[in-house]
Design an enzyme around this catalytic site. Structure first.
Site, mmCIF file in Angstrom:
data_model
loop_
_atom_site.group_PDB
_atom_site.id
_atom_site.type_symbol
_atom_site.label_atom_id
_atom_site.label_comp_id
_atom_site.label_asym_id
_atom_site.label_seq_id
_atom_site.Cartn_x
_atom_site.Cartn_y
_atom_site.Cartn_z
ATOM 1 N N LYS A 120 -57.462 82.725 1.736
ATOM 2 C CA LYS A 120 -58.833 82.229 1.907
ATOM 3 C C LYS A 120 -59.850 83.273 1.454
ATOM 4 C CE LYS A 120 -61.187 82.012 5.778
ATOM 5 N NZ LYS A 120 -61.569 81.730 7.172
ATOM 6 N N ASP A 138 -61.796 76.768 5.134
ATOM 7 C CA ASP A 138 -61.916 77.326 6.489
ATOM 8 C C ASP A 138 -61.884 76.167 7.489
ATOM 9 O OD1 ASP A 138 -64.360 76.091 6.216
ATOM 10 O OD2 ASP A 138 -65.530 77.807 6.938
#
Length: 210
Positions: A120, A138
């Protein structure tokens, strides 16, 4: 959700916010990397408060190394998990110095090899610092993608792969910013603000709120 509806949603989000970006404050790829590393399980607001002083004192890997772990801790002690994060920041800076000439590498494998940096974080850096069409998923993006039926998946990796598949190229650079902001301010976790949502009529969430 069909392709036309997805394009309509993305077009409205683009019209409302043509040049979206992260709410983390930074002035270089290095500062962005550190800010994203610090943002795990913390709000962007809390990270920005901490990095204001940190980046003033140490805007480069060498300056950060000079601060040392304890020096970094003094700046970020208001953020959750600050002990571990301070150690990861210093380890990351050492690798940047030793292996990358003090620069943030524009390379996924090299980024993911840095302590505290996962897929991420690498996606955010590649997208926001270098303009890659990556999509960092997220909790907000995971929730919004599933709730709207835009790109449903059982976990963040599934949602990321679905988004990469269904989002047209013209929207890929900005889509993760639009979806994060949408999830942060409109399609919030407990009670989405459907009544004030610009894409309510296109969204396939059945239990809409007033």
């Amino acid at each position: 959700m069909n392709k036309d509806k997805r394009i309509a949603i993305l077009s409205r989000l683009r019209e409302a916010n043509p040049t979206p970006t992260t709410e983390l404050e930074f002035s270089s790829p290095f500062e962005l990397l550190i800010a994203v590393l610090l943002s795990a399980q913390a709000t962007d607001v809390s990270v920005n408060k901490a990095t204001k002083g940190l980046f003033a004192a140490a805007p480069t890997p060498s300056a950060m190394l000079a601060l040392g772990v304890d020096g970094v801790k003094q700046h970020i002690k208001t953020i959750g998990l600050f002990n571990t994060k301070a150690e990861n920041v210093i380890k990351t800076c050492q690798i940047l110095q030793d292996q990358h000439g003090g620069q943030v590498p524009e390379n996924r494998e090299a980024l993911e090899a840095l302590p505290g940096v996962g897929r991420k974080t690498a996606n955010v850096v590649l997208n926001t610092a270098f303009g890659w069409p990556t999509i960092a998923v997220d909790t907000h993006i995971f929730r919004v993608s599933n709730r709207m039926k835009f790109a449903p998946g059982k976990n963040v990796d599934e949602v990321e792969q679905k988004l990469l598949k269904v989002v047209p190229a013209e929207f890929k650079i900005d889509v993760h910013h639009w979806l994060i902001l949408h999830g942060r301010y409109t399609c919030v976790a407990r009670k989405p603000k459907c009544g004030s949502c610009i894409i309510e009529d296109l969204c396939e969430f059945k239990e809409k709120t007033e």
